[in-house]
Design a protein around this motif. Structure first.
Motif, short mmCIF file in Angstrom:
data_model
loop_
_atom_site.label_atom_id
_atom_site.label_comp_id
_atom_site.label_asym_id
_atom_site.label_seq_id
_atom_site.Cartn_x
_atom_site.Cartn_y
_atom_site.Cartn_z
N PHE A 124 0.90 -1.16 0.00
CA PHE A 124 0.00 0.00 0.00
C PHE A 124 0.93 1.20 0.00
N GLY A 125 1.33 1.62 -1.17
CA GLY A 125 2.31 2.71 -1.22
C GLY A 125 3.59 2.28 -0.52
N PRO A 126 4.05 3.08 0.46
CA PRO A 126 5.33 2.77 1.11
C PRO A 126 5.23 1.68 2.18
N VAL A 127 4.00 1.21 2.43
CA VAL A 127 3.80 0.23 3.51
C VAL A 127 3.38 -1.11 2.88
N ALA A 128 3.97 -2.19 3.40
CA ALA A 128 3.59 -3.51 2.89
C ALA A 128 3.05 -4.36 4.03
N TRP A 129 2.22 -5.32 3.68
CA TRP A 129 1.74 -6.30 4.64
C TRP A 129 2.15 -7.68 4.18
N LEU A 130 2.51 -8.50 5.16
CA LEU A 130 2.81 -9.92 4.90
C LEU A 130 1.72 -10.75 5.55
N ALA A 131 1.26 -11.76 4.87
CA ALA A 131 0.12 -12.52 5.37
C ALA A 131 0.22 -13.97 4.94
N MET A 132 -0.64 -14.78 5.51
CA MET A 132 -0.84 -16.17 5.09
C MET A 132 0.46 -16.97 5.06
N VAL A 133 1.28 -16.77 6.11
CA VAL A 133 2.52 -17.56 6.24
C VAL A 133 2.11 -18.90 6.84
N LEU A 134 2.05 -19.89 6.00
CA LEU A 134 1.55 -21.22 6.39
C LEU A 134 2.49 -22.29 5.85
N VAL A 135 2.90 -23.20 6.72
CA VAL A 135 3.75 -24.32 6.29
C VAL A 135 3.04 -25.61 6.66
N ASP A 136 3.02 -26.55 5.73
CA ASP A 136 2.39 -27.84 5.99
C ASP A 136 2.96 -28.45 7.27
N ILE A 137 2.11 -29.02 8.05
CA ILE A 137 2.50 -29.50 9.39
C ILE A 137 3.68 -30.48 9.33
N ASP A 138 3.76 -31.27 8.24
CA ASP A 138 4.84 -32.27 8.13
C ASP A 138 6.16 -31.66 7.66
N SER A 139 6.14 -30.38 7.30
CA SER A 139 7.36 -29.77 6.75
C SER A 139 7.89 -28.64 7.62
N ARG A 140 7.35 -28.54 8.85
CA ARG A 140 7.77 -27.43 9.71
C ARG A 140 9.13 -27.69 10.36
N ARG A 141 9.72 -26.60 10.86
CA ARG A 141 11.02 -26.61 11.54
C ARG A 141 12.14 -27.15 10.64
N ARG A 142 12.02 -26.83 9.39
CA ARG A 142 13.10 -27.18 8.45
C ARG A 142 13.50 -25.95 7.65
N GLY A 143 13.09 -24.79 8.15
CA GLY A 143 13.53 -23.55 7.53
C GLY A 143 12.69 -23.09 6.34
N VAL A 144 11.53 -23.75 6.12
CA VAL A 144 10.72 -23.37 4.95
C VAL A 144 10.16 -21.96 5.11
N ALA A 145 9.56 -21.68 6.29
CA ALA A 145 8.97 -20.35 6.47
C ALA A 145 10.05 -19.28 6.36
N THR A 146 11.20 -19.52 6.97
CA THR A 146 12.27 -18.52 6.93
C THR A 146 12.70 -18.25 5.49
N ALA A 147 12.88 -19.31 4.70
CA ALA A 147 13.30 -19.13 3.30
C ALA A 147 12.24 -18.38 2.49
N LEU A 148 10.98 -18.76 2.71
CA LEU A 148 9.88 -18.13 1.97
C LEU A 148 9.75 -16.65 2.35
N LEU A 149 9.89 -16.37 3.64
CA LEU A 149 9.80 -14.98 4.10
C LEU A 149 10.94 -14.15 3.53
N LYS A 150 12.14 -14.71 3.49
CA LYS A 150 13.27 -13.96 2.91
C LYS A 150 12.97 -13.62 1.45
N HIS A 151 12.39 -14.58 0.74
CA HIS A 151 12.03 -14.35 -0.66
C HIS A 151 11.00 -13.21 -0.76
N ALA A 152 9.97 -13.27 0.10
CA ALA A 152 8.92 -12.25 0.05
C ALA A 152 9.50 -10.88 0.45
N LEU A 153 10.39 -10.86 1.43
CA LEU A 153 10.98 -9.58 1.85
C LEU A 153 11.87 -9.00 0.76
#
Ligand SMILES: CC(C)(COP(=O)(O)OP(=O)(O)OC[C@H]1O[C@@H](n2cnc3c(N)ncnc32)[C@H](O)[C@@H]1OP(=O)(O)O)[C@@H](O)C(=O)NCCC(=O)NCCS
Length: 313
Positions: A54-83
């Motif tokens: 929204f202009g100079p401000v951004a929102w991040l949402a819907m950060v969801l990782v499949d329950i069987d794939s958590r704690r393997r760095g997926v969210a961190t990698a995806l967030l870095k990509h989005a950032l």
């Protein structure tokens, strides 16, 4: 992410017990078609996130990782990509509402806590003795009850000052994106949230006209409420309003949802909104932490009677 990936998004949202439905995913994709991402692990699609500006401000949402794939760095990698994507758009601030599970992941990426919100849930009940805002004349035109004292005040509960406004509010017909007051609604929202959210509000208002109401006094917008249907409950919000309009708008929305399950995400520092939710029989279900990376935003929580939901601020 494309519309073809919405079954993945819905599966992950159901797995996490979240409220979003297909309409929500389509809205994210419409708001920022190049900002929604799927995370893969060993070639399988296992995660999502939606970023929008929204202009100079951004929102991040819907950060969801499949329950069987958590704690393997997926969210961190995806967030870095989005950032990286958001940094390339030149945004100065990225915000989000974190769950307890998400907050430590965001902190490692440079997000800092701003303020907590509480999700209230329960069955909406219209106030006894307060006539529902009547629909008259034009279909979809909701005219407010002209008695502006709130039921809480009538019950003698000290929720807020009970001064009668100088003149009575009047409603707008919707959808307002073509209405002469639309720009004033967006400007009002921006004064409170410090974020130009017009493209999102237009979409929310048009999706749920039956949950949307705008109040004006002396030709000035004093507040609005909207909402959206979900998998578990109707989420009431955003409700952005001054002190007089806030109670009427929340009660309008609760009356429109009478008998149905509702969610309301309220900044903990908005004491009158919290009191109104509690007096309506809603109970605290969970908490979110609004977080920010980059320049801090100075929004006015006293005028945020309900946020847009954890995924939209
Ligand atoms: C919150 C959520 C998105 C995190 O996803 P994730 O892919 O498990 O996150 P990451 O793997 O990147 O990081 C989580 C933890 O795993 C650790 N980790 C990362 N790679 C790891 C590895 N190879 N081995 C072991 N641990 C690892 C991280 O250090 C982090 O540790 P911490 O919890 O002590 O901080 C996920 O739990 C989820 O979908 N929860 C439900 C929905 C939700 O709450 N979403 C957040 C919305 S704000």
């Amino acid at each position: 992410m494309t519309v073809a990936d919405t079954p993945l998004g819905l599966k992950l949202a159901r797995q996490a017990g979240w409220n979003q439905i297909e309409t929500d995913w389509r809205r994210f994709l419409a708001l920022q078609p190049d900002g929604c991402f799927v995370g893969e692990l060993d070639g399988a699609s296992v995660a999502t996130t939606a970023a929008f500006t929204f202009g100079p401000v951004a929102w991040l949402a819907m950060v969801l990782v499949d329950i069987d794939s958590r704690r393997r760095g997926v969210a961190t990698a995806l967030l870095k990509h989005a950032l990286d994507f958001l940094d390339r758009q030149g945004v100065r601030t990225v915000r989000l509402d974190a769950t307890a599970a998400g907050q430590p992941v965001y902190e490692k990426l440079g997000f800092v806590p701003e303020y907590p919100l509480t999700r209230y849930m329960g069955t909406a009940t219209p106030w006894r003795g307060r006539p529902a805002l009547a629909s008259r004349g034009h279909p979809g035109l909701a005219l407010p009850n002209l008695d502006v004292s709130t039921p809480l005040e009538r019950q003698g509960q000290d929720v807020r000052a009970t001064e009668e406004p100088a003149s009575r509010p009047s409603a707008l017909t919707l959808p307002p994106s073509t209405h002469s007051q639309w720009d004033a609604v967006v400007a009002f929202d921006e004064r409170v949230t410090a974020t130009p959210r017009g493209k999102m509000l237009a979409r929310l208002f048009e999706e749920s006209p039956e949950l949307t109401q705008v109040l004006c006094r002396d030709g000035q917008v004093t507040g609005y409420v909207t909402g959206r249907r979900g998998a578990h409950a109707t989420l009431i919000g955003p409700c952005i309003a001054d002190d007089d309009a806030g109670p009427d708008l929340l009660q309008y929305a609760l009356a429109r949802c009478a008998g149905q399950p509702v969610f309301l995400d309220i900044p903990q520092d908005n004491a009158p909104a919290t009191a109104l939710a509690q007096a309506s029989g809603l109970t605290a279900q969970r908490h979110f932490m609004r977080m920010c990376r980059g320049e801090q935003i100075h929004d006015h929580v006293e005028s945020i009677w309900a946020s847009s939901g954890a995924e939209k601020g």
